[in-house]
Write an enzyme that holds these catalytic residues in place. Structure first.
Site, PDB file in Angstrom:
ATOM      1  N   TYR A  55      -6.903  14.141 -26.206  1.00 35.73           N
ATOM      2  CA  TYR A  55      -6.816  12.689 -26.373  1.00 35.73           C
ATOM      3  C   TYR A  55      -6.572  12.299 -27.831  1.00 35.73           C
ATOM      4  O   TYR A  55      -6.203  11.155 -28.113  1.00 35.73           O
ATOM      5  CB  TYR A  55      -8.104  11.999 -25.905  1.00 35.73           C
ATOM      6  CG  TYR A  55      -8.460  12.172 -24.459  1.00 35.73           C
ATOM      7  CD1 TYR A  55      -7.593  12.766 -23.542  1.00 35.73           C
ATOM      8  CD2 TYR A  55      -9.694  11.721 -23.981  1.00 35.73           C
ATOM      9  CE1 TYR A  55      -7.950  12.928 -22.212  1.00 35.73           C
ATOM     10  CE2 TYR A  55     -10.053  11.868 -22.652  1.00 35.73           C
ATOM     11  CZ  TYR A  55      -9.190  12.483 -21.775  1.00 35.73           C
ATOM     12  OH  TYR A  55      -9.563  12.629 -20.460  1.00 35.73           O
ATOM     13  N   HIS A  84     -10.784  21.899 -19.803  1.00 36.33           N
ATOM     14  CA  HIS A  84     -10.037  20.733 -19.319  1.00 36.33           C
ATOM     15  C   HIS A  84      -9.186  21.066 -18.099  1.00 36.33           C
ATOM     16  O   HIS A  84      -9.159  20.310 -17.130  1.00 36.33           O
ATOM     17  CB  HIS A  84      -9.165  20.174 -20.451  1.00 36.33           C
ATOM     18  CG  HIS A  84      -8.807  18.732 -20.279  1.00 36.33           C
ATOM     19  ND1 HIS A  84      -8.404  17.925 -21.324  1.00 36.33           N
ATOM     20  CD2 HIS A  84      -8.786  17.929 -19.184  1.00 36.33           C
ATOM     21  CE1 HIS A  84      -8.164  16.712 -20.873  1.00 36.33           C
ATOM     22  NE2 HIS A  84      -8.378  16.690 -19.580  1.00 36.33           N
TER      23      HIS A  84
END
Length: 272
Positions: A42, A100
């Site tokens: 991010y 992730h």
């Protein structure tokens, strides 16, 4: 220090502008959120850390989660990159660290071995996995010394994830939902709007309350007044009736919004 997982979390995907990210994370904490979810990919861990530092909410009251990028999943890369994440976040210990995606540099033995070592040395408190298939979760359970604390997946009324929810319940870990309002598409579902009207609520609040009633922890990303709107989903959790839940459970359409070609569900299961 082990912290429990709050019912509702605040997602930070796409909060890439420094001022915007800091402002919205602080606003979320002011609204009552105590679970903040970010990720290396991010590119906002530093801003999330700044918001936590500037907030009036004590660090010990905040459950902070981040995720290791697919390029950093080799053993040494996990250890090195998590130190960068910890420095950016400005914390001594990361409450929850996820793999992730089990793709890219992911190797179950090496990657999960690094995660176990991070728990042992106190860098992280809990281990999370994200976007795993059931067979990959089972493989991880067999390798890890520390328990799986959470599994994060796309989950919303158009993708209810019954099998993964059942697996989480049977194996004593939390299921965490990203994109819990289907990127706003829940507002166009007549059945959800009908339920919202009955409870003087919004469609997004109903979708979040539906997840919470299923024992799932949603982490909606929001900005501005939507932050408080989403948080008020907690006010209607107990109001949803069995028929309300059944109506949402019975939606016939199913739609996955995040579906990269390399996703585990597009690959064959691990051979037994």
């Amino acid at each position: 220090m082990s912290r429990s997982l709050p019912t509702l979390g605040f997602g930070t995907y796409k909060l890439e502008d420094p001022e915007d990210c800091v402002e919205n994370v602080k606003r979320a904490l002011d609204a009552g959120y105590r679970h903040v979810d970010t990720a290396q990919v991010y590119e906002n861990e530093e801003y999330v850390g700044d918001a936590i530092a500037e907030s009036d909410v004590p660090r010990e009251d905040i459950f902070l989660a981040t995720k290791i990028d697919t390029e950093n999943l080799a053993y040494e890369d996990v250890l090195e990159s998590v130190e960068v994440s910890r420095e950016k976040l400005g914390v001594d210990t990361i409450d929850l660290l996820y793999v992730h995606w089990p793709i890219g540099e992911y190797d179950a033995e090496d990657t999960l071995g690094a995660f176990d070592d991070l728990v042992q040395n106190g860098t992280i408190d809990r281990i999370g996995l994200s976007n795993f298939r059931v067979d990959q979760l089972e493989e991880a359970q067999a390798i890890l010394e520390a328990p799986i604390f959470a599994h994060q997946v796309e989950c919303h009324p158009l993708l209810p994830q019954e099998r993964l929810a059942g697996f989480a319940e049977d194996n004593d870990h939390h299921l965490v939902a990203y994109s819990p309002i289907a990127r706003g598409e829940v507002t166009g579902i007549p059945e959800i709007n009908d339920i919202a009207g009955k409870h003087n609520a919004t469609a997004t609040q109903v979708a979040l309350a539906w997840l919470i009633n299923r024992g799932i922890h949603p982490t909606p990303k929001a900005s501005g007044a939507h932050i408080e709107e989403n948080y008020r989903a907690l006010d209607i959790v107990d109001d949803l009736s069995e028929s309300d839940m059944a109506k949402i459970n019975g939606l016939e359409q199913e739609k996955r919004l995040i579906d990269p070609e390399s996703a585990p569900w597009n690959e064959p299961p691990v051979a037994e």
